[in-house]
Design a protein around this motif. Structure first.
Motif, short mmCIF file in Angstrom:
data_model
loop_
_atom_site.label_atom_id
_atom_site.label_comp_id
_atom_site.label_asym_id
_atom_site.label_seq_id
_atom_site.Cartn_x
_atom_site.Cartn_y
_atom_site.Cartn_z
N ALA A 156 -8.00 -6.79 -7.54
CA ALA A 156 -6.13 -6.94 -6.98
C ALA A 156 -6.20 -7.85 -7.36
CB ALA A 156 -6.59 -6.94 -5.02
N PRO A 157 -5.45 -7.74 -8.86
CA PRO A 157 -4.89 -9.30 -9.46
C PRO A 157 -3.79 -9.05 -8.48
CG PRO A 157 -5.41 -7.61 -10.75
CD PRO A 157 -6.21 -7.51 -10.11
N LYS A 158 -2.92 -10.49 -8.29
CA LYS A 158 -1.66 -10.71 -8.03
C LYS A 158 -0.54 -10.12 -8.63
CE LYS A 158 1.31 -14.43 -6.14
NZ LYS A 158 1.29 -16.24 -5.65
N ASP A 159 -0.68 -10.41 -10.37
CA ASP A 159 -0.17 -9.28 -11.28
C ASP A 159 0.25 -8.24 -10.82
OD1 ASP A 159 -2.20 -9.37 -12.06
OD2 ASP A 159 -1.54 -9.34 -14.17
N LYS A 160 -0.61 -7.73 -10.83
CA LYS A 160 -1.00 -5.89 -11.07
C LYS A 160 0.44 -6.04 -8.89
CE LYS A 160 -3.95 -4.55 -13.92
NZ LYS A 160 -3.15 -4.28 -14.48
N LEU A 178 -1.17 -1.23 -1.41
CA LEU A 178 -2.83 -1.52 -2.01
C LEU A 178 -3.90 -0.31 -1.31
CD1 LEU A 178 -4.06 -4.18 -3.59
CD2 LEU A 178 -3.50 -5.38 -1.69
N ALA A 179 -3.94 -1.35 -0.06
CA ALA A 179 -5.66 -0.16 0.40
C ALA A 179 -5.30 1.04 -0.12
CB ALA A 179 -5.13 -0.19 2.31
N LYS A 180 -4.61 1.83 -0.21
CA LYS A 180 -4.68 3.15 -0.75
C LYS A 180 -5.19 3.67 -1.80
CE LYS A 180 -0.96 5.61 1.93
NZ LYS A 180 0.35 6.10 2.70
N ALA A 181 -4.48 2.23 -2.54
CA ALA A 181 -4.92 2.66 -4.05
C ALA A 181 -6.60 1.65 -4.42
CB ALA A 181 -4.35 1.18 -4.93
N THR A 230 1.87 -7.74 -7.09
CA THR A 230 2.76 -8.16 -7.14
C THR A 230 4.09 -6.92 -7.87
OG1 THR A 230 2.68 -10.18 -7.50
CG2 THR A 230 4.93 -10.01 -7.94
N ALA A 231 3.75 -6.50 -9.10
CA ALA A 231 4.54 -5.80 -9.95
C ALA A 231 4.24 -3.75 -9.34
CB ALA A 231 3.56 -5.65 -11.30
N GLY A 232 2.80 -3.75 -8.25
CA GLY A 232 2.95 -2.19 -7.85
C GLY A 232 2.67 -1.36 -8.61
N ASP A 233 1.15 -2.24 -9.38
CA ASP A 233 0.79 -1.15 -9.91
C ASP A 233 -0.91 -1.23 -9.71
OD1 ASP A 233 -0.11 0.37 -12.92
OD2 ASP A 233 -0.46 -2.60 -13.86
N TRP A 234 -0.10 0.51 -8.80
CA TRP A 234 -1.62 0.67 -7.89
C TRP A 234 -2.53 1.10 -9.08
CZ3 TRP A 234 -0.46 -2.73 -5.06
CH2 TRP A 234 0.66 -2.61 -4.49
N ALA A 235 -1.92 2.37 -10.19
CA ALA A 235 -3.22 2.75 -10.49
C ALA A 235 -3.63 1.88 -11.55
CB ALA A 235 -1.55 3.49 -11.65
N GLY A 236 -3.44 0.18 -11.68
CA GLY A 236 -4.02 -0.22 -12.50
C GLY A 236 -4.50 -0.51 -11.44
N VAL A 237 -4.43 -1.10 -10.30
CA VAL A 237 -5.26 -1.54 -8.99
C VAL A 237 -6.92 -0.39 -8.77
CG1 VAL A 237 -5.61 -2.17 -6.51
CG2 VAL A 237 -3.78 -2.56 -8.10
N THR A 238 -6.62 0.77 -9.04
CA THR A 238 -7.33 1.94 -8.71
C THR A 238 -7.89 1.70 -10.16
OG1 THR A 238 -6.00 2.89 -7.69
CG2 THR A 238 -7.46 4.05 -8.50
N ALA A 239 -7.70 1.68 -11.57
CA ALA A 239 -8.73 1.49 -12.47
C ALA A 239 -9.89 0.37 -12.18
CB ALA A 239 -7.95 2.02 -13.48
N LEU A 240 -9.06 -0.70 -11.54
CA LEU A 240 -10.00 -1.83 -11.90
C LEU A 240 -11.43 -1.38 -10.65
CD1 LEU A 240 -7.73 -4.83 -11.25
CD2 LEU A 240 -9.19 -4.11 -13.57
N ALA A 241 -10.56 -0.61 -9.20
CA ALA A 241 -11.59 0.11 -7.91
C ALA A 241 -12.34 0.18 -8.92
CB ALA A 241 -10.69 0.44 -7.26
N LYS A 242 -11.93 1.47 -9.92
CA LYS A 242 -13.23 2.69 -9.98
C LYS A 242 -14.31 1.97 -11.08
CE LYS A 242 -10.25 6.75 -9.62
NZ LYS A 242 -9.42 7.35 -11.34
#
Length: 213
Positions: free
Chosen positions: A188-192, A34-37, A194-206
């Motif tokens: 960092a929504p819980k669903d992403k 999560l931190a890396k993402a 939990t699913a390990g969707d790190w690309a999705g987290v990175t997209a939200l972070a960007k």
């Protein structure tokens, strides 16, 4: 650490990005990913709230990640401060402020972003030397309009509003002269997680990192 030094350090953290992710972590095994993402998306300052049994382990794991600046949120007691510092937190965040908590952070050299909800609370913290504060809970306390009103007579204080802040209203806060950054959990929504969707987290972070301020 003096309150003045703490505020200088807190300001540096707040200026790293427009958004500080506010993270409630249930499983420390995914903390490093999560931190890396989030760091990859341009959000290096990470607040891990001490609301779960996994929080301290998550701080330990995230503190190992290159490029991340890891802090502990929901600090309430001296014991919280000591545990967070021992786990590797380099800054702290509190929903409010008490003299006992402030004493503990100063004694443990942990820069604190103390919470204030009213002009009187902001003045009390400023009187002690804290010129960088957390406005919490932001939306419940009147949102950006309230923060703007508080800033008019107390321009010396800069804030990180947190609580009800989202992508939709973040600009309302970031456009204010007394706002350094905002804190939010939407990156960092819980669903992403939990699913390990790190690309999705990175997209939200960007998307969050690109917000103007």
């Amino acid at each position: 650490m003096t309150p003045q030094d703490a505020s200088i350090a807190a300001a540096k953290v707040c200026r790293l990005a427009p958004v500080i992710p506010v993270l409630v972590i249930d499983d420390a095994s995914s903390a490093a990913q999560l931190a890396k993402a989030l760091v990859a998306g341009g959000l290096p300052a990470l607040e891990i709230t001490l609301r779960t049994p996994a929080a301290l382990d998550a701080i330990r794991e995230m503190a190992k990640i290159d490029g991340g600046v890891v802090g502990a949120g929901t600090l309430l007691t001296p014991k919280d401060v000591e545990a967070a510092k021992a786990a590797g937190a380099t800054f702290g965040v509190a929903p409010g402020a008490t003299d006992i908590l402030l004493d503990a952070c100063e004694a443990n050299d942990l820069p604190l972003l103390p919470g204030a909800a009213t002009a009187s609370e902001a003045m009390h913290l400023l009187e002690r030397g804290y010129s960088v504060q957390k406005f919490f809970p932001a939306e419940a306390n009147g949102g950006a309009r309230a923060l703007k009103a508080i800033g008019a007579p107390i321009p010396q204080v800069k804030f990180c509003p947190t609580g009800g802040v989202s992508l939709k209203n973040a600009n309302d806060y970031l456009s204010l002269g007394n706002t350094l950054c905002v804190g939010g959990s939407w990156v960092a929504p819980k669903d992403k997680v939990t699913a390990g969707d790190w690309a999705g987290v990175t997209a939200l972070a960007k998307e969050a990192a690109a917000l103007p301020r």
